[in-house]
Write an enzyme that holds these catalytic residues in place. Sequence first.
Site, PDB file in Angstrom:
ATOM      1  N   HIS A 249       0.835  -1.206   0.000  1.00  0.00           N
ATOM      2  CA  HIS A 249       0.000   0.000   0.000  1.00  0.00           C
ATOM      3  C   HIS A 249       0.874   1.263   0.000  1.00  0.00           C
ATOM      4  O   HIS A 249       0.690   2.156  -0.836  1.00  0.00           O
ATOM      5  CB  HIS A 249      -0.926  -0.032   1.231  1.00  0.00           C
ATOM      6  CG  HIS A 249      -1.791   1.171   1.407  1.00  0.00           C
ATOM      7  ND1 HIS A 249      -3.154   1.144   1.183  1.00  0.00           N
ATOM      8  CD2 HIS A 249      -1.503   2.439   1.807  1.00  0.00           C
ATOM      9  CE1 HIS A 249      -3.660   2.345   1.419  1.00  0.00           C
ATOM     10  NE2 HIS A 249      -2.678   3.147   1.812  1.00  0.00           N
ATOM     11  N   GLU A 250       1.836   1.331   0.922  1.00  0.00           N
ATOM     12  CA  GLU A 250       2.660   2.541   1.041  1.00  0.00           C
ATOM     13  C   GLU A 250       3.516   2.758  -0.200  1.00  0.00           C
ATOM     14  O   GLU A 250       3.645   3.888  -0.696  1.00  0.00           O
ATOM     15  CB  GLU A 250       3.543   2.471   2.293  1.00  0.00           C
ATOM     16  CG  GLU A 250       2.779   2.365   3.614  1.00  0.00           C
ATOM     17  CD  GLU A 250       1.661   3.396   3.772  1.00  0.00           C
ATOM     18  OE1 GLU A 250       1.706   4.456   3.131  1.00  0.00           O
ATOM     19  OE2 GLU A 250       0.717   3.110   4.539  1.00  0.00           O
TER      20      GLU A 250
ATOM     21  N   HIS B 279       1.693   4.243  -3.026  1.00  0.00           N
ATOM     22  CA  HIS B 279       1.609   5.715  -2.931  1.00  0.00           C
ATOM     23  C   HIS B 279       2.829   6.360  -3.608  1.00  0.00           C
ATOM     24  O   HIS B 279       2.718   7.399  -4.262  1.00  0.00           O
ATOM     25  CB  HIS B 279       1.555   6.160  -1.471  1.00  0.00           C
ATOM     26  CG  HIS B 279       0.201   6.045  -0.839  1.00  0.00           C
ATOM     27  ND1 HIS B 279      -0.952   6.491  -1.437  1.00  0.00           N
ATOM     28  CD2 HIS B 279      -0.191   5.537   0.369  1.00  0.00           C
ATOM     29  CE1 HIS B 279      -1.997   6.269  -0.644  1.00  0.00           C
ATOM     30  NE2 HIS B 279      -1.558   5.681   0.455  1.00  0.00           N
TER      31      HIS B 279
ATOM     32  N   TYR C 237      -4.448  14.321  -3.090  1.00  0.00           N
ATOM     33  CA  TYR C 237      -4.894  13.525  -1.942  1.00  0.00           C
ATOM     34  C   TYR C 237      -6.109  14.165  -1.277  1.00  0.00           C
ATOM     35  O   TYR C 237      -6.091  14.519  -0.095  1.00  0.00           O
ATOM     36  CB  TYR C 237      -3.733  13.374  -0.955  1.00  0.00           C
ATOM     37  CG  TYR C 237      -3.832  12.142  -0.067  1.00  0.00           C
ATOM     38  CD1 TYR C 237      -3.813  10.858  -0.614  1.00  0.00           C
ATOM     39  CD2 TYR C 237      -3.930  12.269   1.304  1.00  0.00           C
ATOM     40  CE1 TYR C 237      -3.896   9.739   0.186  1.00  0.00           C
ATOM     41  CE2 TYR C 237      -4.013  11.156   2.129  1.00  0.00           C
ATOM     42  CZ  TYR C 237      -3.994   9.893   1.555  1.00  0.00           C
ATOM     43  OH  TYR C 237      -4.070   8.791   2.356  1.00  0.00           O
TER      44      TYR C 237
ATOM     45  N   GLU D 282      -5.909   6.363  -2.678  1.00  0.00           N
ATOM     46  CA  GLU D 282      -5.981   5.349  -1.624  1.00  0.00           C
ATOM     47  C   GLU D 282      -6.376   3.980  -2.174  1.00  0.00           C
ATOM     48  O   GLU D 282      -5.817   2.950  -1.785  1.00  0.00           O
ATOM     49  CB  GLU D 282      -7.003   5.774  -0.564  1.00  0.00           C
ATOM     50  CG  GLU D 282      -6.402   6.543   0.592  1.00  0.00           C
ATOM     51  CD  GLU D 282      -5.287   5.775   1.283  1.00  0.00           C
ATOM     52  OE1 GLU D 282      -5.475   4.581   1.585  1.00  0.00           O
ATOM     53  OE2 GLU D 282      -4.227   6.357   1.509  1.00  0.00           O
TER      54      GLU D 282
ATOM     55  N   ASP E 281     -11.103  13.315   6.957  1.00  0.00           N
ATOM     56  CA  ASP E 281     -10.233  12.394   6.198  1.00  0.00           C
ATOM     57  C   ASP E 281     -10.005  12.903   4.764  1.00  0.00           C
ATOM     58  O   ASP E 281     -10.099  12.128   3.805  1.00  0.00           O
ATOM     59  CB  ASP E 281     -10.871  10.984   6.201  1.00  0.00           C
ATOM     60  CG  ASP E 281      -9.980   9.916   5.597  1.00  0.00           C
ATOM     61  OD1 ASP E 281      -8.742  10.024   5.712  1.00  0.00           O
ATOM     62  OD2 ASP E 281     -10.528   8.970   4.991  1.00  0.00           O
TER      63      ASP E 281
ATOM     64  N   HIS F 151      -9.905   7.603   2.723  1.00  0.00           N
ATOM     65  CA  HIS F 151      -9.827   6.198   3.157  1.00  0.00           C
ATOM     66  C   HIS F 151     -11.201   5.549   3.229  1.00  0.00           C
ATOM     67  O   HIS F 151     -11.316   4.388   3.609  1.00  0.00           O
ATOM     68  CB  HIS F 151      -9.163   6.094   4.539  1.00  0.00           C
ATOM     69  CG  HIS F 151      -7.726   6.479   4.551  1.00  0.00           C
ATOM     70  ND1 HIS F 151      -7.298   7.732   4.935  1.00  0.00           N
ATOM     71  CD2 HIS F 151      -6.614   5.778   4.229  1.00  0.00           C
ATOM     72  CE1 HIS F 151      -5.976   7.786   4.856  1.00  0.00           C
ATOM     73  NE2 HIS F 151      -5.535   6.618   4.429  1.00  0.00           N
TER      74      HIS F 151
HETATM   75  C1  L5Q Z   1      -4.293   3.854   6.409  1.00  0.00           C
HETATM   76  C2  L5Q Z   1      -2.042   3.069   6.169  1.00  0.00           C
HETATM   77  C3  L5Q Z   1      -1.896   1.741   6.805  1.00  0.00           C
HETATM   78  N1  L5Q Z   1      -3.008   3.875   6.811  1.00  0.00           N
HETATM   79  N2  L5Q Z   1      -6.540   4.462   7.105  1.00  0.00           N
HETATM   80  C4  L5Q Z   1      -6.553   7.545   8.896  1.00  0.00           C
HETATM   81  O1  L5Q Z   1      -7.150   5.459   7.799  1.00  0.00           O
HETATM   82  C5  L5Q Z   1      -6.234   6.352   8.169  1.00  0.00           C
HETATM   83  C6  L5Q Z   1      -5.014   5.895   7.733  1.00  0.00           C
HETATM   84  C7  L5Q Z   1      -5.264   4.719   7.080  1.00  0.00           C
HETATM   85  F1  L5Q Z   1      -0.837   1.159   6.327  1.00  0.00           F
HETATM   86  F2  L5Q Z   1      -1.796   1.809   8.113  1.00  0.00           F
HETATM   87  F3  L5Q Z   1      -2.946   0.957   6.506  1.00  0.00           F
HETATM   88  O2  L5Q Z   1      -4.645   3.154   5.483  1.00  0.00           O
HETATM   89 ZN    ZN Z   2      -2.679   5.152   2.103  1.00  0.00          ZN
END
Ligand code: L5Q
Ligand code: ZN
Length: 554
Positions: free
Chosen positions: A377-378, A381, A392, A401, A464, A469
């Site tokens: 996921h990261e 991004h 964003y 997201e 948010d 998200h």
């Molecule tokens: C999120 C990334 C993770 N964070 N969801 C506020 O709600 C908020 C942040 C996240 F890696 F922790 F999932 O997805």
């Molecule tokens: Zn994210």
Amino acid sequence: MKKKVVSSTLALTLALSGLGIGASSIHADDSEVKMNEKYGTPSYIIENWEMPKFSSLTKQSHSVEDIALSYLNYQKDKFKLKGNSNENFKVIDTQKDEKAGTSHVRLTEQYKGVPIYGAHQTVTLNEEEEVKAFFGKVVPNMDEKGIDTTAEISDDQAIETAKASIEKEIGEVEAYDAPPSSELFIYEFDGKFQLTYLVKASTSDPEPGYFHYFINAQTGEIVDNYNAIDHVKAFGEGVLGNKEMFEVTFQEGDYYMFDGTRGDGVHTFDALNMEPGWFNLFSQLLGYHGEEVTSGHKYFGDAAAVDAHKNAGIVYDYFKETFNRDSYDDNGARMISSVHVGENWNNAAWNGVQMMYGDGDGETFIPLSGAVDVIGHELTHAVTDRSADLVYQDEPGALNESLSDILGAMVDRDDWWMGEDIYTPGVEGDGLRSLKDPSQVPHPFYPDRGYPDHYSELYTGELDNGGVHINSSINNKAAYLVSEGGTHYDVEVEGVGREATEQIYYRALTKYLTATSDFSMMRQAAIQSAIDLYGENSAEVSSVMQAYDAVGVE
Ligand code: L5Q
Ligand code: ZN
């Protein structure tokens, strides 16, 4: 390698000079010799040699170093060396093994006082100070090679030459880890022996390196060079007790979490619980990522770091193998991660420069690097930042997201959950978000609802960043339907599998979407990508159209 053992029954040519005169007690028949095929000198001699005595009446005492040198002198014909062993060899270290009663003298061969690179020896003595073994490499006939041992350039000049070459290779080095060193050696290159400076220089930025340069001490030319940083496999246990093997680097006695085998490297740091906001600032403005995660051996005990490092490598490999993308910028950019960001921080993030992972509070989250879908996921991004660059906020933010969730779920492809491995330890069958059925996870702002799975449920508030998200789930559900199919709000979707789905979304992200794309543009981008990849009348195109119909996006 061929192993040839020659038993030496050479008649003793007792050309003893120096200390050894009128020898006795030499049991040459016991010796066993293996020759170095290139040099024709011994690689080892298993021995039983006693230092000759001048007289049996006077008890003489000699140091083990003297005895070792006398032995080498006695064997000078085998080594094809003229002159005395005092000139040909230099003792560099002696170790006594009290338990075995042995002494081990370490030496280096030299010519006119200059050591010969790589020509090292050990001589082993027993308690009775008899030589039991010789091991090592001796270069023969040094006096016939016509080596000029007068340096014409200074050691500083050699260092400058090496630095210029290093910085041409890796870019400007603002600070070397330590001042580069320079030492004279006789170095053999392409069969030619020459006087060189060996310059050693350690760097961390712009690239980790332990550079070795051999600079001709007369001409100042670079004779040879290599980078002695070692790629090694290390071990450790991850956040869930998972046993992992991963790439690290060995440098000057320590292992540290730099994987030099992927792009410009995968590098993992310890943020030492620095507050996330401050850490973010330090990271973005100063390029500070925390402390190196080091170990004196190949086992690493920091579970969060083990998983962050291992999982970054897995995600690198996923992008390379699935999309032929070389890191997030498709140009090998170094993947930097820091663990232990904040205290009990329940999040993970890409901050434009690197990944940051909290340890979690132990209740809602455990260390977030423990889940490979979170790393996927990261890093997605980061890919988005370098491609569509979706803003964003609002719909583009929700797509940003969603693409991270979709590709995160593709890296961790045995389910359609996000973050199930690090979310609410001890609770089975839940996760941060579900791509398969978003509505089964409670909505963060409306406890009586689930996450939206249809455009009619779009969150339009300001929290948010306009629900990035939250509304992501609408597109997540569409991606799930493209892959697995199903009937959703009475619309039937024929699934085409994960392999087609990931290609369609990756192509849409990197070739069609832009900073302000909304859900409707996402639909068209996915259709266009499916046409490019599978043809206009393909099942994949139909699937995409049905899936977006099902979630109410036209
Ligand atoms: C999120 C990334 C993770 N964070 N969801 C506020 O709600 C908020 C942040 C996240 F890696 F922790 F999932 O997805
Ligand atoms: Zn994210």
